[in-house]
Every structure is written in structure tokens, then in C-alpha cells.
Design a protein around this motif. Structure first.
Motif, PDB file in Angstrom:
ATOM      1  N   ILE A   1       0.802  -0.982   0.081  1.00  0.00           N
ATOM      2  CA  ILE A   1       0.192  -0.058  -0.230  1.00  0.00           C
ATOM      3  C   ILE A   1       0.612   1.366   0.038  1.00  0.00           C
ATOM      4  O   ILE A   1       0.366   2.122  -0.324  1.00  0.00           O
ATOM      5  CB  ILE A   1      -0.304   0.718   1.005  1.00  0.00           C
ATOM      6  CG1 ILE A   1      -1.917  -1.660   1.451  1.00  0.00           C
ATOM      7  CG2 ILE A   1      -2.249   1.235   1.380  1.00  0.00           C
ATOM      8  CD1 ILE A   1      -2.244  -1.448   2.616  1.00  0.00           C
ATOM      9  N   ASP A   2       2.114   1.494   0.580  1.00  0.00           N
ATOM     10  CA  ASP A   2       2.947   2.606   0.808  1.00  0.00           C
ATOM     11  C   ASP A   2       3.761   3.158  -0.632  1.00  0.00           C
ATOM     12  O   ASP A   2       3.656   3.540  -1.171  1.00  0.00           O
ATOM     13  CB  ASP A   2       3.649   2.292   0.899  1.00  0.00           C
ATOM     14  CG  ASP A   2       5.473   0.231   0.584  1.00  0.00           C
ATOM     15  OD1 ASP A   2       4.144  -0.567   0.452  1.00  0.00           O
ATOM     16  OD2 ASP A   2       5.979   0.701   0.082  1.00  0.00           O
ATOM     17  N   LEU A   3       3.352   1.728  -1.996  1.00  0.00           N
ATOM     18  CA  LEU A   3       3.075   2.440  -3.161  1.00  0.00           C
ATOM     19  C   LEU A   3       2.489   2.824  -3.681  1.00  0.00           C
ATOM     20  O   LEU A   3       2.014   4.446  -5.015  1.00  0.00           O
ATOM     21  CB  LEU A   3       3.884   1.299  -4.235  1.00  0.00           C
ATOM     22  CG  LEU A   3       5.216   0.242  -3.725  1.00  0.00           C
ATOM     23  CD1 LEU A   3       5.659  -1.045  -4.724  1.00  0.00           C
ATOM     24  CD2 LEU A   3       6.485   1.307  -3.480  1.00  0.00           C
ATOM     25  N   ILE A   4       1.258   2.319  -3.242  1.00  0.00           N
ATOM     26  CA  ILE A   4      -0.016   3.532  -3.653  1.00  0.00           C
ATOM     27  C   ILE A   4      -0.203   4.699  -3.014  1.00  0.00           C
ATOM     28  O   ILE A   4      -0.499   5.632  -3.879  1.00  0.00           O
ATOM     29  CB  ILE A   4      -1.103   2.721  -3.082  1.00  0.00           C
ATOM     30  CG1 ILE A   4      -1.292   1.369  -3.524  1.00  0.00           C
ATOM     31  CG2 ILE A   4      -2.654   3.400  -3.989  1.00  0.00           C
ATOM     32  CD1 ILE A   4      -2.611   0.474  -3.904  1.00  0.00           C
ATOM     33  N   PHE A   5       0.758   4.758  -1.950  1.00  0.00           N
ATOM     34  CA  PHE A   5       0.684   6.419  -1.135  1.00  0.00           C
ATOM     35  C   PHE A   5       1.859   7.075  -2.159  1.00  0.00           C
ATOM     36  O   PHE A   5       1.045   8.140  -2.214  1.00  0.00           O
ATOM     37  CB  PHE A   5       0.760   5.882   0.810  1.00  0.00           C
ATOM     38  CG  PHE A   5       0.803   6.835   1.035  1.00  0.00           C
ATOM     39  CD1 PHE A   5       0.057   7.909   1.991  1.00  0.00           C
ATOM     40  CD2 PHE A   5       2.063   7.968   1.224  1.00  0.00           C
ATOM     41  CE1 PHE A   5       0.373   8.733   2.593  1.00  0.00           C
ATOM     42  CE2 PHE A   5       1.830   9.001   1.315  1.00  0.00           C
ATOM     43  CZ  PHE A   5       1.076   9.464   2.446  1.00  0.00           C
ATOM     44  N   LEU A   6       2.405   6.372  -2.140  1.00  0.00           N
ATOM     45  CA  LEU A   6       3.925   7.214  -3.236  1.00  0.00           C
ATOM     46  C   LEU A   6       3.389   7.929  -3.892  1.00  0.00           C
ATOM     47  O   LEU A   6       3.974   9.246  -5.161  1.00  0.00           O
ATOM     48  CB  LEU A   6       4.776   6.215  -3.408  1.00  0.00           C
ATOM     49  CG  LEU A   6       6.119   7.031  -1.697  1.00  0.00           C
ATOM     50  CD1 LEU A   6       6.926   5.866  -2.312  1.00  0.00           C
ATOM     51  CD2 LEU A   6       6.577   7.878  -1.747  1.00  0.00           C
ATOM     52  N   THR A   7       2.630   7.126  -4.754  1.00  0.00           N
ATOM     53  CA  THR A   7       1.966   7.299  -6.346  1.00  0.00           C
ATOM     54  C   THR A   7       1.457   8.716  -6.427  1.00  0.00           C
ATOM     55  O   THR A   7       1.256   9.480  -6.783  1.00  0.00           O
ATOM     56  CB  THR A   7       1.173   6.502  -7.264  1.00  0.00           C
ATOM     57  OG1 THR A   7       1.852   5.639  -7.204  1.00  0.00           O
ATOM     58  CG2 THR A   7       1.039   6.491  -8.425  1.00  0.00           C
ATOM     59  N   LEU A   8       0.270   8.329  -5.665  1.00  0.00           N
ATOM     60  CA  LEU A   8      -1.018   9.832  -4.564  1.00  0.00           C
ATOM     61  C   LEU A   8       0.349  10.580  -4.095  1.00  0.00           C
ATOM     62  O   LEU A   8      -0.179  12.249  -4.967  1.00  0.00           O
ATOM     63  CB  LEU A   8      -1.405   9.756  -4.057  1.00  0.00           C
ATOM     64  CG  LEU A   8      -2.588   8.311  -4.098  1.00  0.00           C
ATOM     65  CD1 LEU A   8      -3.337   8.234  -2.646  1.00  0.00           C
ATOM     66  CD2 LEU A   8      -3.442   8.746  -5.201  1.00  0.00           C
ATOM     67  N   TRP A   9       1.181  11.197  -3.795  1.00  0.00           N
ATOM     68  CA  TRP A   9       2.347  11.420  -2.948  1.00  0.00           C
ATOM     69  C   TRP A   9       3.043  12.325  -3.647  1.00  0.00           C
ATOM     70  O   TRP A   9       3.648  13.447  -4.131  1.00  0.00           O
ATOM     71  CB  TRP A   9       3.100  11.056  -1.646  1.00  0.00           C
ATOM     72  CG  TRP A   9       3.983  12.199  -1.687  1.00  0.00           C
ATOM     73  CD1 TRP A   9       3.646  13.381  -0.475  1.00  0.00           C
ATOM     74  CD2 TRP A   9       5.279  12.309  -2.285  1.00  0.00           C
ATOM     75  NE1 TRP A   9       5.200  13.591  -0.181  1.00  0.00           N
ATOM     76  CE2 TRP A   9       5.415  12.453  -1.403  1.00  0.00           C
ATOM     77  CE3 TRP A   9       6.193  10.935  -3.003  1.00  0.00           C
ATOM     78  CZ2 TRP A   9       7.436  12.814  -1.572  1.00  0.00           C
ATOM     79  CZ3 TRP A   9       7.327  11.481  -2.777  1.00  0.00           C
ATOM     80  CH2 TRP A   9       7.494  12.904  -2.264  1.00  0.00           C
ATOM     81  N   ILE A  10       3.440  11.256  -4.971  1.00  0.00           N
ATOM     82  CA  ILE A  10       4.079  12.454  -6.281  1.00  0.00           C
ATOM     83  C   ILE A  10       3.526  13.593  -6.688  1.00  0.00           C
ATOM     84  O   ILE A  10       3.890  14.624  -7.081  1.00  0.00           O
ATOM     85  CB  ILE A  10       4.950  11.275  -6.967  1.00  0.00           C
ATOM     86  CG1 ILE A  10       5.562  10.366  -6.447  1.00  0.00           C
ATOM     87  CG2 ILE A  10       4.624  11.934  -8.667  1.00  0.00           C
ATOM     88  CD1 ILE A  10       6.124   8.948  -7.196  1.00  0.00           C
ATOM     89  N   VAL A  11       1.632  13.369  -6.608  1.00  0.00           N
ATOM     90  CA  VAL A  11       1.146  14.361  -7.900  1.00  0.00           C
ATOM     91  C   VAL A  11       0.807  15.307  -7.186  1.00  0.00           C
ATOM     92  O   VAL A  11       0.951  16.659  -7.163  1.00  0.00           O
ATOM     93  CB  VAL A  11      -0.387  13.419  -8.092  1.00  0.00           C
ATOM     94  CG1 VAL A  11      -1.030  14.460  -8.985  1.00  0.00           C
ATOM     95  CG2 VAL A  11      -0.252  12.326  -9.251  1.00  0.00           C
TER      96      VAL A  11
END
Length: 361
Positions: free
Chosen positions: A266-276
Motif C-alpha cells: 500500500i505504501d507504493l499506492i500512497f507514494l503514487t498519489l503523493w508524487i502528484v
């Protein structure tokens, strides 16, 4: 019909929110806990209240200054020569913020995911979409900030599982760290609110029902405070304060430990959103820097200087390679921020009202 060079109060609201919520959200729990311990959430609230009061002061002064851009106000308040020098100093400050943001962004991605990816490639992949978006008109930049703000509830939802078995004892006893520690935490927390000064930069684009619309936007920091508060309490309910101090990105470690039947990492999903979200903050600052350069050198369009600024950030980022150098560069942010987001804006607004404008709207 809304004009291309005009935004609404709600658009300004989300411009400020997205300028504030950037790269620092991942290191926020550790930075404040290092000073205030398990009372970090108290420091965060007190720091947010101070910033919100400062923003309301900006509102009160801007409404009496009339429809004039902040950088024009600097030139008229201090004179053409001194004013242009101060505007140029602002340009250097924003360039510094852009460089720190870019370095912090690439550092997180390098540490967490792209360990072997060349730093130069990460920098380019961050700068190119930012340059494209910042080259648009203000209404498009504002709409993009509004759209990206829809991701914030998703970031919150990803942390909801923490509350299935929260350790409230990690927050107790309240206030035991002492007043000096809480005050120290306030200083660290106020750093996370940098970006609230975007109210000064973007307020000139609010032209219809100016007073009513600016009042809406002035409460943006309260929204950011609530978002940050949820993030820091969530981390403290999961980790003990001693663990937070040794975990660089507490939120990512929490999410990495969580998994569902149909979903892992789930951390990778969070990072994907955080990048934006992090990219949006960079875009807003880049737009301001380009507009400021246009004013300083009497250019017709801010689009022409976007690539020059982006190239400057790219070159500066290449010269700073070591993590310790990045940390040293980040440590200078509070001192620069106090000057350019508190002292100089208050001085400019007061001087303009007292000696240049002198009337109420």
C-alpha cells in the motif's frame, strides 16, 4: 463566465493548500517529534494557529491595499531600485525553495523505490511535467490544484487501518514533555506550513467579489492543519515516539506493514498519489517564479522563462549529490522563510498602507 486571468476564492483556497502540502509531509512526524516528543501534535496545532492568524492579518491588510499585486506593492513601497532588488531576492528565495523541493523529492524516491535509478533521470521526470503545467494560465493551474486536492481524502483512507488497534498510550501523558519542548516543536511545525504566503502571490487574480472570495481562501491553513494533525496522530498511534525518531518516513513504514487480501504494498499506492501532490506544490511555486521574472524584466509572457528556471533547478540539483549536503540545504529553509514569508510581507503591507496607498477599500 470566468476569465483566463481570474480565479475564484475556492480556487485560491486549493492553490494555497496544494502549495503548503508538499514533500515535507513524509518527514513531518520525525521533524516535530525530535523537538516535542509525544506532544508533537500539540506543537503542530499551536504552530498552525499562529500561521492561520498571520494569514488573517495578510487578508486584513490586502483588503485595504486594493487590487494590486504583491510584487508591485514591494516596488511601490520601497522605491524602484530597492523594490526591484527585493523582488529579485524573492526570485532567488523561490528558486531555493524549488531546488530544495526537487532534491527532497528525488531523495525520497531514491531511498524508497528507485535505489539504482540515476538521480538525473528522476530530476528530469519531475521537472518536465512541472514545466508543462506551470506554463499554463493561472486558471488552469488553479483547476489542477483543485483536482489534485481530491487525492487528499484517499491518502487519509489509506491510513484508516491504523485505527483498528490504536495505541492511545503513546499520546500520554499529555503535556509531559514540557513547555520548552512544545515551543521547540512549534518552530519545527511552522516549517511544514510554508506555502501559506501563496495567498499574497495569487490573491491578485481574485477580482470578482474580492472581499468575500478572499475570506474563503484565508481559511486554507486551517484545512492543512487538520490534514497534518490526522497524519501525525496516526503515526503516533502506531509507533512509539522513540521509534518515530529512527524511522525517516513513518507513514510509508506504516503502510508497508499493512496488507489486504487483494492488495499489497500500500505504501507504493500512497507514494503514487503523493508524487502528484508534491508535484503540484512545485508547479505553483514555479508559476510564481515565472510571473515574478516576467515582472522584473518586463517580459510579455511567463512561458518564456519557465525552461530557464527549470534548467537552473536541474543544474543546481546536479551539483548537490550528498545526502548531508541536502540536509544542510534544508536546514536553511526556516531562516529564509521567516524573512520572506513573515517579516518582509508584513513590512511591505504596512509601508504601502501608511505611505503609498493610505485608504481603505
Amino acid at each position: 463566465m470566468q476569465k483566463n486571468n481570474e480565479i475564484t476564492g475556492w480556487q485560491l483556497f486549493f492553490l494555497i493548500v496544494q502549495t503548503q502540502i508538499g514533500v515535507g509531509i513524509l518527514s513531518l512526524p520525525k521533524d516535530i517529534s525530535a523537538e516535542a516528543g509525544h506532544d508533537a501534535w500539540i506543537s503542530l496545532i499551536l504552530g498552525g494557529i499562529i500561521i492561520q492568524l498571520l494569514l488573517l492579518i495578510f487578508l486584513w491588510l490586502l483588503l485595504r491595499a486594493g487590487e494590486i499585486s504583491y510584487f508591485d506593492m514591494i516596488i511601490k513601497s520601497f522605491g524602484k531600485l530597492a523594490g526591484n532588488i527585493l523582488v529579485f531576492c524573492y526570485l532567488v528565495y523561490i528558486l531555493y525553495i524549488l531546488t530544495v523541493s526537487n532534491l527532497s523529492f528525488t531523495k525520497v524516491l531514491s531511498d524508497w523505490i528507485y535505489v539504482d535509478t540515476p538521480k538525473e533521470l528522476l530530476v528530469i521526470l519531475f521537472l518536465l511535467p512541472a514545466a508543462y503545467c506551470a506554463g499554463s494560465k493561472i486558471i488552469h493551474v488553479a483547476r489542477f490544484s483543485m483536482i489534485v486536492s481530491c487525492l487528499l481524502p484517499l491518502l487519509i483512507l489509506l491510513l484508516i487501518p491504523v485505527y483498528s488497534s490504536p495505541e492511545f498510550i503513546h499520546l500520554l501523558p499529555i503535556g509531559s514533555e514540557g513547555l520548552p519542548a512544545i515551543i521547540g516543536g512549534m518552530k519545527a511545525s511552522m516549517l511544514s506550513y510554508i506555502g501559506f504566503e501563496a495567498f499574497l502571490y495569487f490573491s491578485k487574480y481574485v477580482k470578482s467579489n474580492r472581499e468575500k472570495e478572499l475570506k474563503k481562501a484565508a481559511w486554507s491553513t486551517s484545512f492543512v492543519l487538520l490534514f497534518y494533525l490526522f497524519m501525525i496522530i496516526s503515526t503516533q498511534l502506531y509507533f512509539h515516539v522513540k521509534e518515530i525518531l529512527v524511522v525517516p518516513y513513518a507513514v510509508l513504514y506504516i503502510l508497508k506493514s499493512l496488507s489486504f487480501v487483494i492488495m499489497e504494498r500500500i505504501d507504493l499506492i500512497f507514494l503514487t498519489l503523493w508524487i502528484v501532490v508534491a508535484l503540484t506544490s512545485f508547479i505553483n511555486y514555479l508559476f510564481v517564479a515565472a510571473e515574478e521574472t516576467k515582472l522584473l524584466f518586463n517580459l510579455k509572457s511567463h512561458q518564456r522563462v519557465i525552461m530557464f528556471i527549470v534548467t537552473s533547478v536541474f543544474v543546481l540539483s546536479l551539483f548537490i549529490n550528498e545526502k548531508q549536503s541536502i540536509i544542510k540545504l534544508q536546514s536553511l529553509v526556516p531562516y529564509a522563510a521567516v524573512i520572506f514569508t513573515v517579516i518582509l510581507p508584513l513590512a511591505t503591507l504596512c509601508i504601502y498602507l501608511l505611505f503609498r496607498k493610505g485608504h481603505a477599500t
